[in-house]
Scaffold this active site. Structure first.
Site, PDB file in Angstrom:
ATOM      1  N   PRO A 177       0.806  -1.238   0.000  1.00 28.00           N
ATOM      2  CA  PRO A 177       0.000   0.000   0.000  1.00 28.00           C
ATOM      3  C   PRO A 177       0.833   1.279   0.000  1.00 28.00           C
ATOM      4  O   PRO A 177       0.280   2.374   0.070  1.00 28.00           O
ATOM      5  CB  PRO A 177      -0.777  -0.128   1.312  1.00 28.00           C
ATOM      6  CG  PRO A 177       0.183  -0.822   2.236  1.00 28.00           C
ATOM      7  CD  PRO A 177       0.922  -1.822   1.361  1.00 28.00           C
ATOM      8  N   GLY A 178       2.185   1.131  -0.031  1.00 28.24           N
ATOM      9  CA  GLY A 178       3.001   2.323  -0.191  1.00 28.24           C
ATOM     10  C   GLY A 178       4.056   2.555   0.876  1.00 28.24           C
ATOM     11  O   GLY A 178       4.552   3.671   1.022  1.00 28.24           O
ATOM     12  N   LYS A 228      13.779 -12.632  -1.264  1.00 27.48           N
ATOM     13  CA  LYS A 228      13.156 -13.532  -0.300  1.00 27.48           C
ATOM     14  C   LYS A 228      13.978 -14.815  -0.201  1.00 27.48           C
ATOM     15  O   LYS A 228      14.424 -15.369  -1.217  1.00 27.48           O
ATOM     16  CB  LYS A 228      11.723 -13.860  -0.716  1.00 27.48           C
ATOM     17  CG  LYS A 228      10.855 -12.634  -1.009  1.00 27.48           C
ATOM     18  CD  LYS A 228      10.756 -11.671   0.164  1.00 27.48           C
ATOM     19  CE  LYS A 228       9.933 -10.436  -0.203  1.00 27.48           C
ATOM     20  NZ  LYS A 228       9.844  -9.473   0.908  1.00 27.48           N
TER      21      LYS A 228
END
Length: 360
Positions: free
Chosen positions: A221-222, A305
């Protein structure tokens, strides 16, 4: 001395030990690691006295991925008397070079948190005693070695020192950052920490300057976009999800609901490419290589990851492949990688192009 202490994230002791073993062997300084799971530190014991000092001088700290801090140390001091812990420590460090600062620390574990309270109280009297004995300078100095006292249990500590031009500047190797209340996610601290670790503070005004353009792949979401926006940059945010409205209201963010692997900046004026996508590390590394080879960006910070098993081997392979890819395509660069405090099952990589090639 023949011990080196390395702090790491609890649960990553094996990766830290494997890395320091490789580095020591390459320097032809031989020894073996002592590892206990979830302790937050590794003890590497060299066979020859004096090799610990050689290691902390010759091994660039910035090239260690899993270590948060390293220092040469004496063997563990045990059973320090409660009524006089200072005298045994003073005796242990009397042959040290004069140091510029004192750090009384613990490994970063839940069990050690109680010890930190003692460390804070113990710092002032120990510092005063060391200055009186001229083990420490009268004033803190960043030019002289840092003296470390690491308590792993009540009455048990390692004492040693690190070189300030080859260590972590942060207490316990951890930047102390506060989560901004207006940030859309806690992941914002990953990028903020990366800036602190990878970019010298005196270069921020030039390399993190207002008016620059950045691209954030997997932005929703930022959290990472927030770090660029608060530095007055403009951002192409790439994600099929929704961005925080507070970021969109700034007028500094253009949201592109497209695949991060297919996005191409409309203008080749991007300074920063940042990426925290949940993808196979090899694929992300190759994508970042593409951006730098095409000169679509000058600097990149991205996360890789880690798999559940073979984490160190995976990291080495992905980074080595990326280096070879860049070299093959004639890119001059500086690369750093670190398992940051705010990382979990991932490492953060920073690449800076060091040539003047431009795509525009």
């Amino acid at each position: 001395m023949n011990h080196v202490i390395l702090y790491c994230r609890p649960g990553f002791e094996k990766e830290c030990a494997g890395e320091v073993q490789d580095k020591a062997n390459k320097l032809e300084l031989y020894g073996f690691p002592r590892v206990k799971n979830n302790t937050g530190f590794v003890v590497f014991e060299f066979y020859q006295q004096g090799d610990a000092q050689k290691f902390i001088k010759l091994q660039p700290f910035s090239s260690l991925i899993f270590a948060r801090q390293m220092f040469a140390a004496k063997p563990l001091l045990t059973d320090l008397p409660q009524d006089d812990r200072i005298s045994p420590i003073l005796a242990a460090v009397e042959d040290f070079p004069r140091c510029g600062e004192l750090r009384i620390e613990t490994p970063d574990t839940n069990e050690a948190k109680e010890l930190l309270k003692f460390c804070r109280k113990f710092t002032v009297p120990l510092r005063q005693a060391m200055r009186k004995k001229e083990i420490l300078h009268a004033q803190d100095s960043t030019w002289s070695p840092a003296l470390h006292v690491c308590f792993i249990a009540p009455g048990c500590c390692y004492v040693g020192y690190s070189f300030t031009n080859n260590n972590s500047q942060f207490f316990m190797g951890i930047p102390r950052l506060k989560f901004p209340s207006d940030a859309p996610s806690r992941s914002t601290l990953k990028l903020e920490e990366a800036f602190h670790v990878f970019i010298p503070r005196e270069e921020w005004d030039e390399r993190l300057a207002p008016g620059m353009w950045g691209v954030d792949l997997g932005a929703c979401p930022g959290g990472w976009t927030y770090q660029l926006v608060k530095r007055s940059m403009f951002v192409h945010a790439i994600d099929n999800g929704q961005m925080a409205q507070s970021l969109m209201d700034t007028g500094q963010v253009k949201h592109h609901e497209v695949d991060g692997f297919k996005f191409e900046p409309p203008r080749k004026n991007v300074t920063w490419i940042v990426c925290d996508m949940i993808e196979k590390p090899a694929r992300v590394a190759h994508l970042m290589g593409d951006w730098l080879i095409k000169a679509w960006a000058k600097e990149a910070i991205f996360n890789l990851k880690l798999p559940m098993k073979g984490r160190y081997d995976e990291v080495l392979q992905d980074i080595e492949n990326l280096k070879l890819y860049l070299v093959k395509n004639g890119v001059k660069f500086k690369l750093q990688a670190k398992h940051l405090y705010h990382d979990r099952e991932e490492i953060t990589v920073h690449i800076q192009r060091t040539d003047n090639r431009s795509a525009y």
